[in-house]
Design a protein around this motif. Sequence first.
Motif, PDB file in Angstrom:
ATOM      1  N   ASN A  78      22.254 -33.504 -34.699  1.00  0.00           N
ATOM      2  CA  ASN A  78      21.140 -33.843 -35.580  1.00  0.00           C
ATOM      3  C   ASN A  78      20.722 -32.606 -36.376  1.00  0.00           C
ATOM      4  OD1 ASN A  78      17.700 -34.107 -35.393  1.00  0.00           O
ATOM      5  ND2 ASN A  78      18.902 -35.612 -36.493  1.00  0.00           N
ATOM      6  N   PHE A  79      20.855 -32.701 -37.693  1.00  0.00           N
ATOM      7  CA  PHE A  79      20.508 -31.558 -38.554  1.00  0.00           C
ATOM      8  C   PHE A  79      19.213 -31.786 -39.330  1.00  0.00           C
ATOM      9  CE2 PHE A  79      24.990 -30.623 -37.908  1.00  0.00           C
ATOM     10  CZ  PHE A  79      24.988 -29.243 -37.783  1.00  0.00           C
ATOM     11  N   GLY A  80      18.626 -32.974 -39.222  1.00  0.00           N
ATOM     12  CA  GLY A  80      17.383 -33.245 -39.940  1.00  0.00           C
ATOM     13  C   GLY A  80      17.646 -34.005 -41.229  1.00  0.00           C
ATOM     14  N   PHE A  81      16.625 -34.749 -41.676  1.00  0.00           N
ATOM     15  CA  PHE A  81      16.876 -35.698 -42.767  1.00  0.00           C
ATOM     16  C   PHE A  81      17.211 -35.026 -44.094  1.00  0.00           C
ATOM     17  CE2 PHE A  81      12.562 -34.940 -43.941  1.00  0.00           C
ATOM     18  CZ  PHE A  81      12.374 -35.431 -45.207  1.00  0.00           C
ATOM     19  N   GLU A  82      16.719 -33.807 -44.294  1.00  0.00           N
ATOM     20  CA  GLU A  82      17.036 -33.088 -45.537  1.00  0.00           C
ATOM     21  C   GLU A  82      18.549 -32.829 -45.616  1.00  0.00           C
ATOM     22  OE1 GLU A  82      15.062 -31.326 -48.950  1.00  0.00           O
ATOM     23  OE2 GLU A  82      13.903 -31.604 -47.134  1.00  0.00           O
ATOM     24  N   ALA A  83      19.127 -32.427 -44.473  1.00  0.00           N
ATOM     25  CA  ALA A  83      20.571 -32.203 -44.408  1.00  0.00           C
ATOM     26  C   ALA A  83      21.318 -33.511 -44.600  1.00  0.00           C
ATOM     27  CB  ALA A  83      20.939 -31.574 -43.070  1.00  0.00           C
ATOM     28  N   ALA A  84      20.793 -34.587 -43.983  1.00  0.00           N
ATOM     29  CA  ALA A  84      21.490 -35.874 -44.047  1.00  0.00           C
ATOM     30  C   ALA A  84      21.589 -36.378 -45.485  1.00  0.00           C
ATOM     31  CB  ALA A  84      20.781 -36.894 -43.158  1.00  0.00           C
ATOM     32  N   PHE A  85      20.446 -36.363 -46.194  1.00  0.00           N
ATOM     33  CA  PHE A  85      20.569 -36.894 -47.557  1.00  0.00           C
ATOM     34  C   PHE A  85      21.341 -35.925 -48.468  1.00  0.00           C
ATOM     35  CE2 PHE A  85      16.060 -35.231 -48.095  1.00  0.00           C
ATOM     36  CZ  PHE A  85      16.309 -34.323 -49.116  1.00  0.00           C
ATOM     37  N   SER A  86      21.241 -34.627 -48.171  1.00  0.00           N
ATOM     38  CA  SER A  86      21.984 -33.648 -48.983  1.00  0.00           C
ATOM     39  C   SER A  86      23.484 -33.927 -48.918  1.00  0.00           C
ATOM     40  CB  SER A  86      21.718 -32.222 -48.496  1.00  0.00           C
ATOM     41  OG  SER A  86      20.371 -31.887 -48.687  1.00  0.00           O
ATOM     42  N   ALA A  87      23.976 -34.213 -47.716  1.00  0.00           N
ATOM     43  CA  ALA A  87      25.414 -34.487 -47.573  1.00  0.00           C
ATOM     44  C   ALA A  87      25.779 -35.758 -48.334  1.00  0.00           C
ATOM     45  CB  ALA A  87      25.767 -34.629 -46.100  1.00  0.00           C
ATOM     46  N   GLY A  88      24.902 -36.762 -48.263  1.00  0.00           N
ATOM     47  CA  GLY A  88      25.161 -38.008 -48.997  1.00  0.00           C
ATOM     48  C   GLY A  88      25.238 -37.749 -50.490  1.00  0.00           C
ATOM     49  N   TYR A  89      24.313 -36.956 -51.004  1.00  0.00           N
ATOM     50  CA  TYR A  89      24.313 -36.646 -52.446  1.00  0.00           C
ATOM     51  C   TYR A  89      25.604 -35.896 -52.809  1.00  0.00           C
ATOM     52  CZ  TYR A  89      19.181 -37.389 -52.254  1.00  0.00           C
ATOM     53  OH  TYR A  89      17.918 -37.885 -52.065  1.00  0.00           O
ATOM     54  N   ARG A  90      25.972 -34.995 -51.919  1.00  0.00           N
ATOM     55  CA  ARG A  90      27.135 -34.133 -52.175  1.00  0.00           C
ATOM     56  C   ARG A  90      28.407 -34.967 -52.384  1.00  0.00           C
ATOM     57  NH1 ARG A  90      30.629 -31.656 -53.202  1.00  0.00           N
ATOM     58  NH2 ARG A  90      31.603 -29.728 -52.504  1.00  0.00           N
ATOM     59  N   TYR A  91      28.533 -36.057 -51.607  1.00  0.00           N
ATOM     60  CA  TYR A  91      29.778 -36.823 -51.659  1.00  0.00           C
ATOM     61  C   TYR A  91      29.642 -38.150 -52.409  1.00  0.00           C
ATOM     62  CZ  TYR A  91      31.552 -33.206 -48.731  1.00  0.00           C
ATOM     63  OH  TYR A  91      31.948 -31.973 -48.274  1.00  0.00           O
ATOM     64  N   ALA A  92      28.552 -38.309 -53.139  1.00  0.00           N
ATOM     65  CA  ALA A  92      28.388 -39.526 -53.946  1.00  0.00           C
ATOM     66  C   ALA A  92      29.450 -39.556 -55.040  1.00  0.00           C
ATOM     67  CB  ALA A  92      26.996 -39.532 -54.566  1.00  0.00           C
ATOM     68  N   SER A  93      30.071 -40.717 -55.236  1.00  0.00           N
ATOM     69  CA  SER A  93      31.127 -40.769 -56.259  1.00  0.00           C
ATOM     70  C   SER A  93      30.651 -41.413 -57.562  1.00  0.00           C
ATOM     71  CB  SER A  93      32.354 -41.518 -55.724  1.00  0.00           C
ATOM     72  OG  SER A  93      32.074 -42.893 -55.668  1.00  0.00           O
ATOM     73  N   LYS A  94      29.508 -42.073 -57.535  1.00  0.00           N
ATOM     74  CA  LYS A  94      29.004 -42.701 -58.766  1.00  0.00           C
ATOM     75  C   LYS A  94      28.070 -41.741 -59.500  1.00  0.00           C
ATOM     76  CE  LYS A  94      30.970 -46.535 -57.339  1.00  0.00           C
ATOM     77  NZ  LYS A  94      32.250 -46.974 -57.906  1.00  0.00           N
ATOM     78  N   ALA A  95      27.714 -42.097 -60.721  1.00  0.00           N
ATOM     79  CA  ALA A  95      26.949 -41.161 -61.560  1.00  0.00           C
ATOM     80  C   ALA A  95      25.475 -41.058 -61.191  1.00  0.00           C
ATOM     81  CB  ALA A  95      27.083 -41.555 -63.028  1.00  0.00           C
ATOM     82  N   TRP A  96      24.972 -42.076 -60.449  1.00  0.00           N
ATOM     83  CA  TRP A  96      23.571 -42.045 -60.025  1.00  0.00           C
ATOM     84  C   TRP A  96      23.492 -42.237 -58.523  1.00  0.00           C
ATOM     85  CZ3 TRP A  96      19.144 -41.354 -63.046  1.00  0.00           C
ATOM     86  CH2 TRP A  96      19.379 -41.274 -64.427  1.00  0.00           C
ATOM     87  N   VAL A  97      22.508 -41.556 -57.930  1.00  0.00           N
ATOM     88  CA  VAL A  97      22.282 -41.678 -56.493  1.00  0.00           C
ATOM     89  C   VAL A  97      20.932 -42.352 -56.271  1.00  0.00           C
ATOM     90  CG1 VAL A  97      21.676 -40.374 -54.438  1.00  0.00           C
ATOM     91  CG2 VAL A  97      23.622 -39.662 -55.793  1.00  0.00           C
ATOM     92  N   LEU A  98      20.931 -43.372 -55.432  1.00  0.00           N
ATOM     93  CA  LEU A  98      19.660 -43.965 -54.988  1.00  0.00           C
ATOM     94  C   LEU A  98      19.503 -43.619 -53.517  1.00  0.00           C
ATOM     95  CD1 LEU A  98      17.223 -45.979 -55.331  1.00  0.00           C
ATOM     96  CD2 LEU A  98      18.741 -47.692 -54.341  1.00  0.00           C
ATOM     97  N   HIS A  99      18.398 -42.947 -53.206  1.00  0.00           N
ATOM     98  CA  HIS A  99      18.141 -42.601 -51.814  1.00  0.00           C
ATOM     99  C   HIS A  99      17.235 -43.669 -51.207  1.00  0.00           C
ATOM    100  CE1 HIS A  99      16.823 -39.463 -48.690  1.00  0.00           C
ATOM    101  NE2 HIS A  99      16.288 -40.615 -48.349  1.00  0.00           N
ATOM    102  N   ILE A 100      17.674 -44.227 -50.077  1.00  0.00           N
ATOM    103  CA  ILE A 100      16.825 -45.219 -49.411  1.00  0.00           C
ATOM    104  C   ILE A 100      16.938 -45.012 -47.905  1.00  0.00           C
ATOM    105  CG2 ILE A 100      18.598 -47.046 -49.402  1.00  0.00           C
ATOM    106  CD1 ILE A 100      16.278 -48.998 -50.170  1.00  0.00           C
ATOM    107  N   ASP A 101      15.804 -45.045 -47.201  1.00  0.00           N
ATOM    108  CA  ASP A 101      15.831 -44.842 -45.757  1.00  0.00           C
ATOM    109  C   ASP A 101      16.446 -46.050 -45.068  1.00  0.00           C
ATOM    110  OD1 ASP A 101      14.653 -42.417 -46.133  1.00  0.00           O
ATOM    111  OD2 ASP A 101      12.630 -43.070 -45.591  1.00  0.00           O
TER     112      ASP A 101
END
Length: 325
Positions: A78-101
């Motif tokens: 567990n690295f914390g939610f900031e790390a979790a969404f950061s990794a998701g953003y990092r590997y997003a393949s589409k041009a826009w990112v929607l963050h949702i819990d």
Amino acid sequence: MSAAAVPYPDQTGLTVVIPCYNEVDNLAHSYAEIVAELGEFDLELIFVDDGSTDGSLDVIRELATSDPRVRYLSFTRNFGFEAAFSAGYRYASKAWVLHIDADQQFPAAEAHKLIAAAKAGYDAVFGVRTNRQDPMLRRWGTAAFHFLGRRVLRIEIPRGATAFRLVRSELARRIVDLRLGTPYFLATVPRLTNRYTTVPVAHRARERGESKVGMSFLSSHAIELFVGFSRRLSTAASVACLLASGIAVLLGVAGATGLLGGTALTATLLVLLAVALTALSLTVRSLVVVGAGQPRPRQYYVREASVAVDEADLLLCTSPTREAV
Ligand code: UDP
Ligand code: MG
């Protein structure tokens, strides 16, 4: 490029990033709601398993097997939610990112409001909870946090902004790649662009599972922001330390020269107090001033993923990877 010519999610596709830490009872519901509400888009869903221990990863694997739009990353711990969404953003393949819990507190349908707002020419649109359904202590904590951060310390944070947001992937990735010592997304967006806005959105109470964000995490995260994004607190700490050291030296001199009268023991105690106060104030100063904004080695490590992950982000010794890493 003019705002009108900039492509939006309905033209370019959308990566929905869902950070999850022990959300086993929420994942299937969350997935179903997202695809029902946003299935019209060229969609990618990235679940980021933040070191769950409750079987969340098994559910995510099943979702990925049955729906090719679903991808995932799983952290070594567990690295914390900031790390979790950061990794998701990092590997997003589409041009826009929607963050949702993962807990459905933000209704997926509300994303349409963010998308509509982005079309006015913004790179980031943040949801603001109009009827926040969290305990009173959390609501007061957030109010105090925004007052201190925005008003007292003058840190630019989009007013009332939450993690429910739509961000151009290029911007999100830029921020993640900065690998800031204080990785505070809300405060970093305004440092890179002024094309951001906020939109009122509905909010629901959590129905399944518990909040994973404790008071100790929230307060240390807030302090990171206050120290890392404003000089005011560190300046105040420096001034207080200088004053404390000055008083300590005066006390020491007064004690050593017998100005305050008293016995030799009192004088020795005063000198010792002076030394201790000086040492304490210098330590506090170095923690607040020098320690602030120091780069961290890494924010997260991935042990398994269904997307190709940079070698530097991998730590494979903890469990075998499944594919493509
Ligand atoms: N989360 C995470 N890692 C953590 C804590 C939370 O990935 O260490 C996820 C969590 O599973 C949820 C989202 O971040 O999807 C927001 O967390 P939570 O709902 O607990 O926060 P709250 O809504 O209470 O602020
Ligand atoms: Mg929540």
